[in-house]
Write a protein that holds these residues in place. Structure first.
Motif, PDB file in Angstrom:
ATOM      1  N   GLY A 127      -8.755   3.910   2.613  1.00 50.25           N
ATOM      2  CA  GLY A 127      -8.704   4.975   3.599  1.00 50.25           C
ATOM      3  C   GLY A 127      -8.353   4.419   4.964  1.00 50.25           C
ATOM      4  O   GLY A 127      -8.169   3.215   5.125  1.00 50.25           O
ATOM      5  N   ASP A 128      -8.258   5.331   5.930  1.00 52.84           N
ATOM      6  CA  ASP A 128      -7.897   4.936   7.283  1.00 52.84           C
ATOM      7  C   ASP A 128      -8.764   5.745   8.229  1.00 52.84           C
ATOM      8  O   ASP A 128      -8.725   6.982   8.214  1.00 52.84           O
TER       9      ASP A 128
ATOM     10  N   ARG B 188     -15.293  -0.339   6.807  1.00 58.18           N
ATOM     11  CA  ARG B 188     -16.596   0.301   7.029  1.00 58.18           C
ATOM     12  C   ARG B 188     -17.499  -0.763   7.630  1.00 58.18           C
ATOM     13  O   ARG B 188     -17.527  -1.902   7.133  1.00 58.18           O
ATOM     14  N   ILE B 189     -18.209  -0.404   8.695  1.00 56.96           N
ATOM     15  CA  ILE B 189     -19.172  -1.319   9.312  1.00 56.96           C
ATOM     16  C   ILE B 189     -20.557  -0.702   9.145  1.00 56.96           C
ATOM     17  O   ILE B 189     -20.755   0.485   9.408  1.00 56.96           O
ATOM     18  N   ASN B 190     -21.505  -1.500   8.696  1.00 56.22           N
ATOM     19  CA  ASN B 190     -22.887  -1.037   8.531  1.00 56.22           C
ATOM     20  C   ASN B 190     -23.805  -1.950   9.336  1.00 56.22           C
ATOM     21  O   ASN B 190     -23.657  -3.171   9.312  1.00 56.22           O
ATOM     22  N   LEU B 191     -24.733  -1.333  10.046  1.00 57.38           N
ATOM     23  CA  LEU B 191     -25.762  -2.091  10.763  1.00 57.38           C
ATOM     24  C   LEU B 191     -27.076  -1.819  10.067  1.00 57.38           C
ATOM     25  O   LEU B 191     -27.424  -0.654   9.866  1.00 57.38           O
TER      26      LEU B 191
ATOM     27  N   GLY C 211     -17.191   4.058  10.439  1.00 58.28           N
ATOM     28  CA  GLY C 211     -15.857   3.869   9.866  1.00 58.28           C
ATOM     29  C   GLY C 211     -15.716   4.587   8.542  1.00 58.28           C
ATOM     30  O   GLY C 211     -16.229   5.693   8.360  1.00 58.28           O
ATOM     31  N   LEU C 212     -15.034   3.957   7.608  1.00 59.02           N
ATOM     32  CA  LEU C 212     -14.751   4.618   6.326  1.00 59.02           C
ATOM     33  C   LEU C 212     -16.025   5.071   5.632  1.00 59.02           C
ATOM     34  O   LEU C 212     -17.046   4.380   5.685  1.00 59.02           O
ATOM     35  N   PRO C 213     -15.974   6.219   4.955  1.00 61.91           N
ATOM     36  CA  PRO C 213     -17.149   6.683   4.215  1.00 61.91           C
ATOM     37  C   PRO C 213     -17.413   5.817   2.985  1.00 61.91           C
ATOM     38  O   PRO C 213     -16.513   5.141   2.488  1.00 61.91           O
ATOM     39  N   ALA C 214     -18.668   5.875   2.538  1.00 67.20           N
ATOM     40  CA  ALA C 214     -19.071   5.086   1.368  1.00 67.20           C
ATOM     41  C   ALA C 214     -19.955   5.934   0.475  1.00 67.20           C
ATOM     42  O   ALA C 214     -20.462   6.981   0.885  1.00 67.20           O
ATOM     43  N   VAL C 215     -20.137   5.475  -0.743  1.00 63.39           N
ATOM     44  CA  VAL C 215     -21.111   6.080  -1.653  1.00 63.39           C
ATOM     45  C   VAL C 215     -22.326   5.155  -1.704  1.00 63.39           C
ATOM     46  O   VAL C 215     -22.223   3.990  -2.110  1.00 63.39           O
TER      47      VAL C 215
ATOM     48  N   ARG D  50     -26.127   9.098  -6.200  1.00 64.03           N
ATOM     49  CA  ARG D  50     -24.984   8.760  -5.346  1.00 64.03           C
ATOM     50  C   ARG D  50     -24.952   9.713  -4.156  1.00 64.03           C
ATOM     51  O   ARG D  50     -24.939  10.930  -4.341  1.00 64.03           O
ATOM     52  N   PHE D  51     -24.950   9.160  -2.946  1.00 57.56           N
ATOM     53  CA  PHE D  51     -24.966   9.962  -1.717  1.00 57.56           C
ATOM     54  C   PHE D  51     -23.838   9.505  -0.807  1.00 57.56           C
ATOM     55  O   PHE D  51     -23.659   8.307  -0.592  1.00 57.56           O
ATOM     56  N   ARG D  52     -23.091  10.466  -0.275  1.00 56.04           N
ATOM     57  CA  ARG D  52     -21.990  10.109   0.599  1.00 56.04           C
ATOM     58  C   ARG D  52     -22.511   9.778   1.994  1.00 56.04           C
ATOM     59  O   ARG D  52     -23.284  10.553   2.572  1.00 56.04           O
ATOM     60  N   LEU D  53     -22.079   8.633   2.513  1.00 59.68           N
ATOM     61  CA  LEU D  53     -22.405   8.250   3.893  1.00 59.68           C
ATOM     62  C   LEU D  53     -21.119   8.220   4.707  1.00 59.68           C
ATOM     63  O   LEU D  53     -20.191   7.464   4.387  1.00 59.68           O
ATOM     64  N   ALA D  54     -21.077   9.043   5.761  1.00 58.10           N
ATOM     65  CA  ALA D  54     -19.886   9.121   6.614  1.00 58.10           C
ATOM     66  C   ALA D  54     -20.151   8.419   7.943  1.00 58.10           C
ATOM     67  O   ALA D  54     -21.288   8.023   8.245  1.00 58.10           O
ATOM     68  N   HIS D  55     -19.102   8.295   8.720  1.00 54.42           N
ATOM     69  CA  HIS D  55     -19.210   7.695  10.053  1.00 54.42           C
ATOM     70  C   HIS D  55     -20.319   8.380  10.867  1.00 54.42           C
ATOM     71  O   HIS D  55     -20.323   9.607  11.008  1.00 54.42           O
ATOM     72  N   GLY D  56     -21.252   7.616  11.387  1.00 51.77           N
ATOM     73  CA  GLY D  56     -22.318   8.158  12.217  1.00 51.77           C
ATOM     74  C   GLY D  56     -23.580   8.518  11.472  1.00 51.77           C
ATOM     75  O   GLY D  56     -24.588   8.851  12.095  1.00 51.77           O
ATOM     76  N   ASP D  57     -23.559   8.435  10.146  1.00 51.14           N
ATOM     77  CA  ASP D  57     -24.778   8.734   9.378  1.00 51.14           C
ATOM     78  C   ASP D  57     -25.764   7.556   9.473  1.00 51.14           C
ATOM     79  O   ASP D  57     -25.357   6.389   9.482  1.00 51.14           O
ATOM     80  N   VAL D  58     -27.042   7.893   9.517  1.00 52.89           N
ATOM     81  CA  VAL D  58     -28.078   6.860   9.584  1.00 52.89           C
ATOM     82  C   VAL D  58     -29.079   7.110   8.455  1.00 52.89           C
ATOM     83  O   VAL D  58     -29.617   8.211   8.344  1.00 52.89           O
TER      84      VAL D  58
END
Ligand code: SIN
Ligand code: FE2
Length: 223
Positions: free
Chosen positions: A205-206, A214-217, A159-163, A177-185
Motif C-alpha cells: 500500500g501507499d 507501517r510504524i508502531n510505537l 502509516g499503512l494499516p495492519a491486521v 483479527r482486528f484492523r489497525l489504521a493510522h492513528g489507532d491506539v
C-alpha cells in the motif's frame, strides 16, 4: 492490480460497519480508534530524529532467526534480542550509547491513551519502535519481559494499516483479527496483560505520511 492507497482520514468511520471509536478486544483491552491521528505528523518526525541516532535494525532471536520487523527504541531502556535472549538494556548495543530520550509528545500521548483506556498514572520508561514493510509480520508472542505487569502496554499504529492478531492466554488459542489504521491506539493490561498477540503479514500500500511503511510505537513500564 495497483497497490491500495490510504489518505490521512483512512480511520474515519465511513460506513455502518465501521468499528466504534472505542472497540473492546477483551476485558482490560481496547482499541482507541483515531486517538493518535492528530499527533501523527509530530510523532513521525520524532521517529525520524530517533532513528537517525539509533538506526532501525533487524534483531536476531535467541534461536538465531533474523526478525522481519526492524526495530529501534527510545527512553531509559530499550528492548533488544540476541543469541543470549531478550532483555531491556539502557544502552544501544550497536552504538554503546544510551538510547535517545523519549520525546515529550510520545510520553504525553501514551499517558493520555492509558488514562482513556482506564489505566491512569501510566509512566512508561521504554518505547520500542517497530517498522514494517509490505510482507513484514510479527508472530504471536506475549510481552512479558517487563518486571511490573500491573502497568499496561500502549501501542500506537501509524502509516499503512495492519491486521492485529489478538489471541488468548495460551499460545494455542486461535487469534481474532482486528484492523489497525493510522492513528489507532491499542491498550492492554489487567486480565489481558499477557495475551498472545502479533501482526499478520503487512499488505502492500501507499500511505500519505509514511509511503509503504507501517510504524508502531509500544510504550512499556519495564520496572
Ligand atoms: C508488538 O507486539 O510489540 C507490536 C504490535 C504492533 O506492531 O502493532
Ligand atoms: Fe508485543
Amino acid at each position: 492490480m495497483p497497490a491500495m492507497t490510504f489518505d490521512l482520514f483512512d480511520a474515519l468511520p465511513a460506513d455502518s460497519n465501521a468499528p466504534p471509536a472505542v472497540e473492546t478486544l477483551a476485558p482490560g483491552a481496547v482499541v482507541l480508534h483515531g486517538f493518535a491521528r492528530d499527533a501523527g505528523p509530530e510523532l513521525l518526525a520524532a521517529v525520524q530524529t530517533i532513528s537517525a541516532e539509533a538506526p532501525f535494525r533487524h534483531l536476531i532471536t535467541p534461536g538465531g532467526l533474523r526478525m522481519s520487523v526492524a526495530m529501534t527504541n527510545c527512553g531509559e531502556r530499550g528492548w533488544v534480542s540476541d543469541r543470549t535472549g531478550y532483555r531491556y538494556d539502557a544502552v544501544d548495543p550497536e552504538s554503546g550509547r544510551p538510547w535517545p530520550a523519549m520525546p515529550a509528545v510520545f510520553r504525553s500521548l501514551a499517558e493520555h491513551a492509558a488514562e482513556a483506556a482506564g489505566y491512569p498514572g501510566f509512566a512508561p520508561d521504554a518505547c520500542l519502535i517497530n517498522r514494517y514493510l509490505p510482507g513484514t509480520r510479527l508472530s504471536l508472542h506475549q510481552d512479558r519481559d517487563e518486571l511490573d505487569l500491573r502497568a499496561p502496554i500502549v501501542s500506537v499504529s501509524m502509516g499503512l494499516p495492519a491486521v492485529f492478531l489478538w489471541g488468548g492466554l495460551r499460545r494455542a488459542d486461535r487469534p481474532g483479527r482486528f484492523r489497525l489504521a493510522h492513528g489507532d491506539v491499542v491498550v492492554w493490561g489487567g486480565p489481558s496483560r499477557l495475551v498472545f498477540h502479533g501482526i499478520a503479514p503487512l499488505a502492500d500500500g501507499d500511505h500519505a505520511l509514511t509511503g509503504s511503511e507501517r510504524i508502531n510505537l509500544t510504550f512499556r513500564k519495564t520496572r
